[in-house]
Design a protein around this motif. Sequence first.
Motif, short mmCIF file in Angstrom:
data_model
loop_
_atom_site.label_atom_id
_atom_site.label_comp_id
_atom_site.label_asym_id
_atom_site.label_seq_id
_atom_site.Cartn_x
_atom_site.Cartn_y
_atom_site.Cartn_z
N THR A 1 0.83 -1.20 0.00
CA THR A 1 0.00 0.00 0.00
C THR A 1 0.87 1.25 0.00
OG1 THR A 1 -1.75 -1.16 1.22
CG2 THR A 1 -1.82 1.25 1.23
N ILE A 2 1.92 1.25 0.81
CA ILE A 2 2.83 2.40 0.88
C ILE A 2 3.51 2.61 -0.47
CG2 ILE A 2 4.95 3.28 1.92
CD1 ILE A 2 4.11 1.89 4.51
N VAL A 3 3.97 1.51 -1.09
CA VAL A 3 4.63 1.60 -2.39
C VAL A 3 3.68 2.17 -3.44
CG1 VAL A 3 5.59 0.25 -4.30
CG2 VAL A 3 6.30 -0.23 -1.95
N ILE A 4 2.43 1.69 -3.43
CA ILE A 4 1.44 2.17 -4.40
C ILE A 4 1.15 3.66 -4.21
CG2 ILE A 4 -0.99 1.98 -5.11
CD1 ILE A 4 -0.78 -1.03 -4.53
N VAL A 5 1.02 4.08 -2.94
CA VAL A 5 0.75 5.49 -2.66
C VAL A 5 1.91 6.36 -3.12
CG1 VAL A 5 0.46 7.18 -0.81
CG2 VAL A 5 -0.82 5.04 -0.74
N ILE A 6 3.15 5.94 -2.78
CA ILE A 6 4.33 6.71 -3.19
C ILE A 6 4.43 6.75 -4.71
CG2 ILE A 6 6.85 6.76 -3.16
CD1 ILE A 6 6.74 5.60 -0.34
N PHE A 7 4.18 5.62 -5.34
CA PHE A 7 4.24 5.54 -6.81
C PHE A 7 3.20 6.47 -7.44
CE2 PHE A 7 3.40 3.50 -10.92
CZ PHE A 7 4.70 3.34 -11.39
N SER A 8 2.02 6.51 -6.84
CA SER A 8 0.96 7.36 -7.38
C SER A 8 1.27 8.84 -7.19
CB SER A 8 -0.38 7.03 -6.70
OG SER A 8 -0.74 5.69 -6.92
N LEU A 9 1.92 9.18 -6.08
CA LEU A 9 2.21 10.58 -5.77
C LEU A 9 3.46 11.09 -6.48
CD1 LEU A 9 1.40 10.70 -1.95
CD2 LEU A 9 -0.02 11.51 -3.84
N THR A 10 4.29 10.19 -7.00
CA THR A 10 5.53 10.61 -7.64
C THR A 10 5.54 10.24 -9.12
OG1 THR A 10 6.59 8.55 -6.90
CG2 THR A 10 6.87 10.51 -5.52
N VAL A 11 5.72 8.97 -9.39
CA VAL A 11 5.88 8.53 -10.78
C VAL A 11 4.63 8.79 -11.61
CG1 VAL A 11 6.33 6.54 -12.26
CG2 VAL A 11 7.58 6.80 -10.12
N MET A 12 3.45 8.47 -11.07
CA MET A 12 2.22 8.56 -11.85
C MET A 12 1.55 9.93 -11.77
SD MET A 12 2.18 5.71 -13.31
CE MET A 12 0.56 5.73 -14.07
N LYS A 13 2.08 10.83 -10.96
CA LYS A 13 1.50 12.17 -10.88
C LYS A 13 2.00 13.01 -12.05
CE LYS A 13 0.90 16.16 -7.86
NZ LYS A 13 1.20 16.78 -6.54
N VAL A 14 1.08 13.55 -12.82
CA VAL A 14 1.45 14.31 -14.01
C VAL A 14 1.53 15.79 -13.66
CG1 VAL A 14 0.81 14.91 -16.37
CG2 VAL A 14 0.35 12.61 -15.50
N LYS A 15 2.70 16.36 -13.87
CA LYS A 15 2.92 17.78 -13.60
C LYS A 15 2.95 18.55 -14.92
CE LYS A 15 5.78 16.67 -9.57
NZ LYS A 15 7.13 16.80 -8.96
N THR A 16 2.55 19.80 -14.85
CA THR A 16 2.58 20.65 -16.05
C THR A 16 4.01 21.08 -16.34
OG1 THR A 16 0.36 21.49 -15.57
CG2 THR A 16 1.71 22.75 -17.12
N PRO A 17 4.54 20.77 -17.52
CA PRO A 17 5.90 21.22 -17.87
C PRO A 17 5.97 22.74 -17.90
CG PRO A 17 5.18 19.44 -19.33
CD PRO A 17 3.97 19.88 -18.55
N LYS A 18 7.17 23.27 -17.96
CA LYS A 18 7.39 24.72 -17.99
C LYS A 18 8.00 25.12 -19.33
CE LYS A 18 7.99 25.10 -12.98
NZ LYS A 18 8.91 25.51 -11.87
N PHE A 19 7.50 26.22 -19.88
CA PHE A 19 7.95 26.72 -21.18
C PHE A 19 8.50 28.13 -20.97
CE2 PHE A 19 6.50 28.07 -25.67
CZ PHE A 19 7.76 27.82 -26.17
N ARG A 20 9.77 28.35 -21.34
CA ARG A 20 10.44 29.60 -21.03
C ARG A 20 11.30 30.09 -22.19
NH1 ARG A 20 7.32 29.07 -17.47
NH2 ARG A 20 7.69 28.98 -15.21
N VAL A 21 11.49 31.42 -22.22
CA VAL A 21 12.59 32.00 -23.01
C VAL A 21 13.81 31.94 -22.10
CG1 VAL A 21 13.53 34.04 -24.14
CG2 VAL A 21 11.08 33.54 -24.31
N ARG A 22 14.83 31.20 -22.50
CA ARG A 22 16.00 31.02 -21.64
C ARG A 22 17.04 32.11 -21.86
NH1 ARG A 22 17.88 24.91 -21.65
NH2 ARG A 22 18.63 25.58 -19.59
N THR A 23 17.34 32.38 -23.09
CA THR A 23 18.28 33.46 -23.43
C THR A 23 17.85 34.05 -24.77
OG1 THR A 23 19.80 31.96 -24.57
CG2 THR A 23 20.22 32.37 -22.24
#
Length: 208
Positions: free
Chosen positions: A50-72
């Motif tokens: 259960t702990i492994v599944i929760v950690i996996f869901s909160l890290t690996v399977m959690k989809v974050k919005t990428p960032k788009f930037r002008v770098r230079t």
Amino acid sequence: MAEKEQQPGHNSAAPYNYGRADEEAQTKELKRQKRKKLILYIAAFAVFQTIVIVIFSLTVMKVKTPKFRVRTASFETFSVTASSFDMRMNARLGVKNTNFGPYKFDNSTITFYYRGAEIGNALVPKSTAKFQSTKSFNVTINLSSTNLPTSSELGSDFNSGILPLSSTSRLTGKVELMLVMKKKKAINMNCTMEVNIASKQIQNLKCE
């Protein structure tokens, strides 16, 4: 001689085997302890899973919005007169993807503004930002004051030596996880910067 008659009350049964009874009791106790340990192991394994599944869901399977930037950014050509400017900018853009799967985005456009008025745009080609990495690429934009309104503050900005610019863009694409799960994610770029007319360089570049 006649056999003696069995005396009343005399027990002819074999004596009780106490040693065997103790052995059976010990065997039952060992089996009970083994069953108890097995149940504890199963419960511990279930909690661990259960702990492994929760950690996996909160890290690996959690989809974050990428960032788009002008770098230079730098200038290939730079022409500024008393009332106009015409520049060719080489901007290095970056799409930072912190997910555990690639982010594939479609074609888009990046637009540059001077005090809210559009002064140039360029194509952002479709590509892929690999997992846990940043996809960097260059775009070239022609920036011109030709279409600026006559009431613009261009003259005063020339006198100050600073041209305030901003850029916006929006990427649409999908984050792919475990080769099967796809999650749509859109990124909005909002950057501000200043053109130092004397040094012909970008300064104070900030992106949200």
